[in-house]
Write a protein that holds these residues in place. Structure first.
Motif, PDB file in Angstrom:
ATOM      1  N   PRO A   1       0.802  -1.190  -0.035  1.00 45.08           N
ATOM      2  CA  PRO A   1      -0.031   0.153   0.158  1.00 45.08           C
ATOM      3  C   PRO A   1       0.932   1.217   0.000  1.00 45.08           C
ATOM      4  N   GLU A   2       2.080   1.094   0.883  1.00 45.83           N
ATOM      5  CA  GLU A   2       2.798   2.681   0.631  1.00 45.83           C
ATOM      6  C   GLU A   2       3.520   2.692  -0.560  1.00 45.83           C
ATOM      7  N   LEU A   3       4.005   1.556  -1.382  1.00 39.67           N
ATOM      8  CA  LEU A   3       4.581   1.844  -2.699  1.00 39.67           C
ATOM      9  C   LEU A   3       3.485   2.322  -3.543  1.00 39.67           C
ATOM     10  N   SER A   4       2.248   1.828  -3.617  1.00 36.94           N
ATOM     11  CA  SER A   4       1.046   2.379  -4.326  1.00 36.94           C
ATOM     12  C   SER A   4       0.822   3.680  -4.071  1.00 36.94           C
ATOM     13  N   ARG A   5       0.985   4.126  -2.905  1.00 36.44           N
ATOM     14  CA  ARG A   5       0.557   5.511  -2.563  1.00 36.44           C
ATOM     15  C   ARG A   5       1.739   6.571  -3.326  1.00 36.44           C
ATOM     16  N   ARG A   6       3.163   6.114  -3.052  1.00 32.92           N
ATOM     17  CA  ARG A   6       4.275   6.682  -3.579  1.00 32.92           C
ATOM     18  C   ARG A   6       4.152   6.880  -5.130  1.00 32.92           C
ATOM     19  N   LEU A   7       3.712   5.634  -5.909  1.00 31.14           N
ATOM     20  CA  LEU A   7       3.612   5.597  -7.075  1.00 31.14           C
ATOM     21  C   LEU A   7       2.617   6.702  -7.746  1.00 31.14           C
ATOM     22  N   THR A   8       1.445   6.377  -7.124  1.00 28.60           N
ATOM     23  CA  THR A   8       0.406   7.388  -7.411  1.00 28.60           C
ATOM     24  C   THR A   8       0.848   8.833  -7.451  1.00 28.60           C
ATOM     25  N   ALA A   9       1.423   9.045  -6.418  1.00 27.18           N
ATOM     26  CA  ALA A   9       1.982  10.565  -6.230  1.00 27.18           C
ATOM     27  C   ALA A   9       2.910  11.002  -7.266  1.00 27.18           C
ATOM     28  N   VAL A  10       3.757  10.024  -7.807  1.00 26.35           N
ATOM     29  CA  VAL A  10       4.712  10.131  -8.878  1.00 26.35           C
ATOM     30  C   VAL A  10       3.778  10.532 -10.102  1.00 26.35           C
ATOM     31  N   GLU A  11       2.839   9.510 -10.431  1.00 26.04           N
ATOM     32  CA  GLU A  11       1.892   9.676 -11.838  1.00 26.04           C
ATOM     33  C   GLU A  11       1.351  10.972 -11.659  1.00 26.04           C
ATOM     34  N   GLU A  12       0.661  11.605 -10.458  1.00 23.84           N
ATOM     35  CA  GLU A  12      -0.010  12.643 -10.522  1.00 23.84           C
ATOM     36  C   GLU A  12       1.236  13.824 -10.718  1.00 23.84           C
ATOM     37  N   GLU A  13       2.250  13.924 -10.257  1.00 24.71           N
ATOM     38  CA  GLU A  13       3.448  14.999 -10.462  1.00 24.71           C
ATOM     39  C   GLU A  13       3.779  14.819 -11.846  1.00 24.71           C
ATOM     40  N   LEU A  14       3.806  13.680 -12.495  1.00 20.63           N
ATOM     41  CA  LEU A  14       4.288  13.542 -14.068  1.00 20.63           C
ATOM     42  C   LEU A  14       3.129  14.310 -14.776  1.00 20.63           C
ATOM     43  N   ALA A  15       1.807  14.158 -14.366  1.00 22.61           N
ATOM     44  CA  ALA A  15       0.925  14.778 -15.064  1.00 22.61           C
ATOM     45  C   ALA A  15       0.868  16.335 -15.123  1.00 22.61           C
ATOM     46  N   ARG A  16       1.195  16.685 -13.852  1.00 24.94           N
ATOM     47  CA  ARG A  16       1.235  18.154 -13.694  1.00 24.94           C
ATOM     48  C   ARG A  16       2.496  18.875 -14.373  1.00 24.94           C
ATOM     49  N   VAL A  17       3.577  18.220 -14.450  1.00 21.57           N
ATOM     50  CA  VAL A  17       4.914  18.554 -15.302  1.00 21.57           C
ATOM     51  C   VAL A  17       4.674  18.693 -16.714  1.00 21.57           C
ATOM     52  N   ARG A  18       3.793  17.599 -17.007  1.00 21.37           N
ATOM     53  CA  ARG A  18       3.508  17.426 -18.502  1.00 21.37           C
ATOM     54  C   ARG A  18       2.671  18.644 -19.035  1.00 21.37           C
ATOM     55  N   GLU A  19       1.487  18.969 -18.219  1.00 19.46           N
ATOM     56  CA  GLU A  19       0.781  20.204 -18.244  1.00 19.46           C
ATOM     57  C   GLU A  19       1.568  21.580 -18.401  1.00 19.46           C
ATOM     58  N   LEU A  20       2.587  21.648 -17.506  1.00 19.03           N
ATOM     59  CA  LEU A  20       3.438  22.590 -17.288  1.00 19.03           C
ATOM     60  C   LEU A  20       4.244  22.841 -18.723  1.00 19.03           C
ATOM     61  N   ALA A  21       4.874  21.783 -19.007  1.00 25.72           N
ATOM     62  CA  ALA A  21       5.577  21.658 -20.322  1.00 25.72           C
ATOM     63  C   ALA A  21       4.735  22.173 -21.583  1.00 25.72           C
ATOM     64  N   GLY A  22       3.435  21.542 -21.591  1.00 25.71           N
ATOM     65  CA  GLY A  22       2.708  21.832 -22.830  1.00 25.71           C
ATOM     66  C   GLY A  22       2.367  23.309 -22.825  1.00 25.71           C
ATOM     67  N   LYS A  23       1.999  23.949 -21.637  1.00 23.17           N
ATOM     68  CA  LYS A  23       1.785  25.538 -21.764  1.00 23.17           C
ATOM     69  C   LYS A  23       3.028  25.981 -22.087  1.00 23.17           C
ATOM     70  N   SER A  24       4.041  25.758 -21.724  1.00 19.43           N
ATOM     71  CA  SER A  24       5.493  26.459 -22.060  1.00 19.43           C
ATOM     72  C   SER A  24       5.880  26.203 -23.541  1.00 19.43           C
ATOM     73  N   LYS A  25       5.101  25.162 -24.373  1.00 20.25           N
ATOM     74  CA  LYS A  25       5.576  24.880 -25.756  1.00 20.25           C
ATOM     75  C   LYS A  25       6.999  24.829 -26.033  1.00 20.25           C
ATOM     76  N   ASP A  26       7.595  24.062 -25.055  1.00 22.59           N
ATOM     77  CA  ASP A  26       9.231  23.898 -25.230  1.00 22.59           C
ATOM     78  C   ASP A  26       9.363  22.546 -25.632  1.00 22.59           C
ATOM     79  N   GLN A  27       9.562  22.292 -26.960  1.00 20.48           N
ATOM     80  CA  GLN A  27      10.048  21.215 -27.498  1.00 20.48           C
ATOM     81  C   GLN A  27      11.083  20.423 -27.090  1.00 20.48           C
ATOM     82  N   SER A  28      11.973  20.941 -26.232  1.00 16.18           N
ATOM     83  CA  SER A  28      13.229  20.138 -25.811  1.00 16.18           C
ATOM     84  C   SER A  28      12.950  19.434 -24.733  1.00 16.18           C
ATOM     85  N   LEU A  29      11.713  19.466 -24.135  1.00 17.27           N
ATOM     86  CA  LEU A  29      11.173  18.625 -22.986  1.00 17.27           C
ATOM     87  C   LEU A  29      10.427  17.507 -23.395  1.00 17.27           C
TER      88      LEU A  29
END
Length: 209
Positions: free
Chosen positions: A159-187
């Protein structure tokens, strides 16, 4: 808590290093100075960096030569490099920068907001990769032991591993959204690679649980 990401600032002029530190002061990271290519290579021997901001024009070993040494080393070849140079540089500087392995190339005077945004995303990617590596190691340990249900501490660990992995997935989604707004192709490449690794880790965890 993970260590704060370190950013290597390489420039032979003190005033430029001070300016870079001021621009990045609002970010949760640790800037490290190097006044030459040689100093940068020494710093890279013992310290792990999330990103390198590298001036092109330096006496002795210039930015291109420094980048070539960095990319030849197994330990440092994957560290992202952003080249910085003045606006009146030779027309082929941008091409040479990308050919040397840079992920981006900015001319001075650059927009502080743009530089801060780019550095912020690369620092986020670095931190996520560190956390993902920790979760992967934990998962490999669970798979290696192959504990049967109800034996040892597997019931508490999963359960602890699942919680941590979910947090990583949520953070990845947030970073991808941020990168999409910046339109920075290098990312796009590092984000896709990180997303693939998260997907593989999730698949491995689902198989274990």
């Amino acid at each position: 808590m993970p260590d704060r990401a370190k950013i290597l600032l390489v420039d032979d002029r003190e005033e430029n290093l001070i300016a870079l530190e001021a621009i990045l002061s609002s970010l949760d990271l640790v800037p490290v100075r190097a006044r030459s290519g040689e100093e940068a290579l020494k710093a890279l021997l013992n310290t792990e960096f999330a990103l390198i901001l590298l001036d092109v024009r330096m006496p002795g070993m210039d930015g291109f030569e420094t980048a070539a040494h960095i990319k030849r080393r197994e330990r440092t070849r994957n560290i992202p490099i952003i080249f910085l140079t003045v606006a009146d540089s030779a027309p082929d500087y941008a091409f040479r920068g990308y050919a040397a392995g840079a992920v981006d190339y900015l001319t001075k005077p650059f927009d502080p907001w743009v530089l801060r945004a780019k550095v912020s995303v690369f620092a986020e990617l670095y931190n996520m990769n560190k956390r993902l590596a920790e979760q992967a190691a934990m998962l490999r340990e669970r798979l290696g032991h192959e504990l049967p249900a109800g034996v040892g501490d597997q019931g508490a660990v999963l359960p602890e591993l699942s919680r941590r992995l979910t947090a990583v997935e949520e953070e990845l989604a947030r970073v991808r959204e941020l990168a999409g707004k910046s339109k920075d192709q290098s990312l796009s490449v590092p984000l896709t690679d990180l997303a693939d690794r998260v997907t593989q880790l999730r698949a491995g965890f689902d198989a274990l649980s």
